[in-house]
Design an enzyme around this catalytic site. Structure first.
Site, PDB file in Angstrom:
ATOM      1  N   TYR A 190      19.396  11.816  16.760  1.00 26.83           N
ATOM      2  CA  TYR A 190      18.823  10.346  16.691  1.00 26.83           C
ATOM      3  C   TYR A 190      19.612   9.763  18.130  1.00 26.83           C
ATOM      4  O   TYR A 190      19.109   8.824  18.271  1.00 26.83           O
ATOM      5  CB  TYR A 190      19.357   9.807  15.271  1.00 26.83           C
ATOM      6  CG  TYR A 190      18.567   8.464  14.940  1.00 26.83           C
ATOM      7  CD1 TYR A 190      17.129   8.395  14.884  1.00 26.83           C
ATOM      8  CD2 TYR A 190      18.935   6.922  14.956  1.00 26.83           C
ATOM      9  CE1 TYR A 190      16.315   7.255  14.530  1.00 26.83           C
ATOM     10  CE2 TYR A 190      18.331   5.906  14.614  1.00 26.83           C
ATOM     11  CZ  TYR A 190      17.173   6.216  14.476  1.00 26.83           C
ATOM     12  OH  TYR A 190      16.367   4.870  14.282  1.00 26.83           O
ATOM     13  N   VAL A 214       6.908  -6.134  24.302  1.00 27.93           N
ATOM     14  CA  VAL A 214       8.105  -6.771  24.029  1.00 27.93           C
ATOM     15  C   VAL A 214       9.280  -6.677  25.181  1.00 27.93           C
ATOM     16  O   VAL A 214      10.133  -7.578  25.083  1.00 27.93           O
ATOM     17  CB  VAL A 214       8.768  -6.418  22.744  1.00 27.93           C
ATOM     18  CG1 VAL A 214       7.754  -6.451  21.640  1.00 27.93           C
ATOM     19  CG2 VAL A 214       9.168  -4.900  22.650  1.00 27.93           C
ATOM     20  N   LYS A 259      20.101   0.722  17.199  1.00 21.98           N
ATOM     21  CA  LYS A 259      19.949   0.267  15.653  1.00 21.98           C
ATOM     22  C   LYS A 259      21.056  -0.380  15.207  1.00 21.98           C
ATOM     23  O   LYS A 259      21.050  -1.509  14.419  1.00 21.98           O
ATOM     24  CB  LYS A 259      19.520   1.224  14.687  1.00 21.98           C
ATOM     25  CG  LYS A 259      18.054   2.170  15.061  1.00 21.98           C
ATOM     26  CD  LYS A 259      17.020   1.000  14.869  1.00 21.98           C
ATOM     27  CE  LYS A 259      15.817   1.654  14.804  1.00 21.98           C
ATOM     28  NZ  LYS A 259      14.712   0.675  14.965  1.00 21.98           N
TER      29      LYS A 259
HETATM   30  P1  NAP Z   1       5.123   3.750  15.177  1.00 23.94           P
HETATM   31  O1  NAP Z   1       4.180   3.762  14.567  1.00 23.94           O
HETATM   32  O2  NAP Z   1       5.169   4.682  16.510  1.00 23.94           O
HETATM   33  O3  NAP Z   1       5.808   2.253  15.794  1.00 23.94           O
HETATM   34  C1  NAP Z   1       6.387   1.890  16.730  1.00 23.94           C
HETATM   35  C2  NAP Z   1       5.951   0.751  17.560  1.00 23.94           C
HETATM   36  O4  NAP Z   1       6.809   0.331  18.562  1.00 23.94           O
HETATM   37  C3  NAP Z   1       4.531   1.366  18.045  1.00 23.94           C
HETATM   38  O5  NAP Z   1       3.432   0.431  17.889  1.00 23.94           O
HETATM   39  C4  NAP Z   1       4.987   1.198  19.705  1.00 23.94           C
HETATM   40  O6  NAP Z   1       3.871   0.968  20.434  1.00 23.94           O
HETATM   41  C5  NAP Z   1       5.890  -0.048  19.340  1.00 23.94           C
HETATM   42  N1  NAP Z   1       6.459  -0.248  20.844  1.00 23.94           N
HETATM   43  C6  NAP Z   1       7.206   0.548  21.479  1.00 23.94           C
HETATM   44  N2  NAP Z   1       7.534  -0.117  22.795  1.00 23.94           N
HETATM   45  C7  NAP Z   1       6.864  -1.326  22.816  1.00 23.94           C
HETATM   46  C8  NAP Z   1       6.868  -2.357  23.596  1.00 23.94           C
HETATM   47  N3  NAP Z   1       7.450  -2.393  24.713  1.00 23.94           N
HETATM   48  N4  NAP Z   1       6.257  -3.558  23.323  1.00 23.94           N
HETATM   49  C9  NAP Z   1       5.428  -3.504  22.170  1.00 23.94           C
HETATM   50  N5  NAP Z   1       5.451  -2.412  21.298  1.00 23.94           N
HETATM   51  C10 NAP Z   1       6.074  -1.136  21.570  1.00 23.94           C
HETATM   52  O7  NAP Z   1       6.462   4.112  14.600  1.00 23.94           O
HETATM   53  P2  NAP Z   1       7.300   3.596  13.080  1.00 23.94           P
HETATM   54  O8  NAP Z   1       8.010   4.895  12.678  1.00 23.94           O
HETATM   55  O9  NAP Z   1       6.401   2.972  12.398  1.00 23.94           O
HETATM   56  O10 NAP Z   1       8.260   2.661  13.722  1.00 23.94           O
HETATM   57  C11 NAP Z   1       8.288   1.333  13.488  1.00 23.94           C
HETATM   58  C12 NAP Z   1       9.873   0.694  13.290  1.00 23.94           C
HETATM   59  O11 NAP Z   1      10.336   1.426  12.109  1.00 23.94           O
HETATM   60  C13 NAP Z   1      10.840   1.325  14.329  1.00 23.94           C
HETATM   61  O12 NAP Z   1      11.899   0.159  14.687  1.00 23.94           O
HETATM   62  C14 NAP Z   1      11.346   2.419  13.881  1.00 23.94           C
HETATM   63  O13 NAP Z   1      12.582   2.848  14.514  1.00 23.94           O
HETATM   64  C15 NAP Z   1      11.790   1.958  12.406  1.00 23.94           C
HETATM   65  N6  NAP Z   1      12.044   3.199  11.467  1.00 23.94           N
HETATM   66  C16 NAP Z   1      11.025   4.111  11.216  1.00 23.94           C
HETATM   67  C17 NAP Z   1      11.255   5.105  10.373  1.00 23.94           C
HETATM   68  C18 NAP Z   1      10.824   6.241  10.369  1.00 23.94           C
HETATM   69  O14 NAP Z   1      11.160   7.423   9.807  1.00 23.94           O
HETATM   70  N7  NAP Z   1       9.539   6.411  10.725  1.00 23.94           N
HETATM   71  C19 NAP Z   1      12.485   4.978   9.802  1.00 23.94           C
HETATM   72  C20 NAP Z   1      13.219   4.024   9.907  1.00 23.94           C
HETATM   73  C21 NAP Z   1      13.211   3.082  10.828  1.00 23.94           C
HETATM   74  P3  NAP Z   1       3.490   2.549  21.588  1.00 23.94           P
HETATM   75  O15 NAP Z   1       2.996   3.339  20.595  1.00 23.94           O
HETATM   76  O16 NAP Z   1       2.530   1.506  22.627  1.00 23.94           O
HETATM   77  O17 NAP Z   1       4.748   2.702  22.051  1.00 23.94           O
END
Ligand code: NAP
Length: 257
Positions: free
Chosen positions: A157, A65, A164
């Protein structure tokens, strides 16, 4: 009939079976949507393909992205495959590990800009690419994932909270731009759930434990609950909801003391 029956859905951000994007993709498929996934890099392809098979999803290919050409390629493939798009899930964020601990004011300019680029600007770029495809379908819905650190100062954070906050503002401005095309844009603010990215935040387990201890519902959030709430917001059941940040956090954000 599922609540997103026959909808064409692109889910961006599946890294493994713990990813919130994966929980959402599973629920979308369960509720009747046709799902497409992208991945970032070859290492992830090996993990994403078997997952896609489990739910009959199409793997569109790689999408970084942070790279306009890569975004254009992936959406070009969606256009070729489906000719349109109904639903877009943006579940992507990035910050350097060194910036997810200690003092926020230590963050370097380059790291700050990259965090904002990948975690917030990317929603704008994906929404722009999705717009013509959603127009062809007479409208659509876009959902991104955010966290309370956007509106409260949560220790460690740090720069991700700033990203965010920008992301949630982007949701509101995109909702205005895209509303007349019947495209809704919302953010789902989730309580901490153990994932690859979350593990990079120092003190993450304490954050999650605080929710279990202090939220009105006195427990942690299941990733399945992120999936169901996301699908509800993406579905026509939420046809009057746009520009909002909706909390799926067991009520944690309403507690004062
Ligand atoms: P995750 O499984 O690590 O997912 C994050 C994703 O972002 C990964 O697939 C990662 O790919 C991708 N990404 C990072 N840089 C990228 C790029 N340049 N192009 C395309 N993809 C990229 O963790 P997650 O917790 O599910 O996160 C998903 C979303 O939920 C995030 O926005 C996070 O901030 C949000 N969120 C998470 C939580 C929580 O507690 N887990 C709570 C609230 C919100 P790579 O692994 O290759 O970098």
């Amino acid at each position: 009939m599922g609540i997103v029956e026959d909808k064409l859905a692109l889910v961006v951000g599946v890294a493994n079976d713990k990813s919130l994007a994966w929980a959402i993709a599973q629920k979308l498929a369960e509720q009747g949507a046709k799902v497409a996934l992208t991945y970032q890099g070859e290492a992830l392809e090996r993990r994403v393909r078997p997952l896609a098979e489990q739910i009959g999803a199409t793997v569109v290919g790689e999408m970084d992205v942070g790279n306009d050409e890569s975004v254009a390629n992936a959406f070009g493939k969606i256009a070729q495959m489906w000719g349109g798009l109904d639903l877009l899930v943006h579940a992507v964020a990035f910050a350097e590990r060194e910036d997810l601990q200690g003092r926020f004011l230590s963050v370097k300019r380059a790291n700050f800009l990259r965090a904002l680029d990948i975690s917030a600007y990317s929603l704008v770029s994906l929404a722009r690419a999705a717009e013509p495809l959603m127009e062809k379908r007479g409208g659509g819905a876009i959902l991104t994932l955010t966290y309370l650190g956007a509106v409260r100062a949560v220790p460690n954070y740090n720069v991700m909270g700033v990203a965010k906050a920008a992301l949630e503002a982007c949701v509101r401005y995109l909702a205005i731009d895209l509303g007349e095309k019947k495209i809704r844009v919302n953010a789902l603010s989730a309580a901490p759930v153990r994932t690859l990215s979350a593990a990079a935040i120092r003190g993450f387990y304490d954050m999650a434990h605080e929710v279990e201890r202090r939220s009105p519902l006195r427990r942690g959030l299941n990733r399945e609950e992120v999936g169901t709430m996301a699908v509800a917001l993406l579905s026509d059941l939420a046809s009057a909801v746009t520009g909002q940040t909706v909390y799926a956090d067991l009520g944690y954000s309403i507690v004062g003391l």
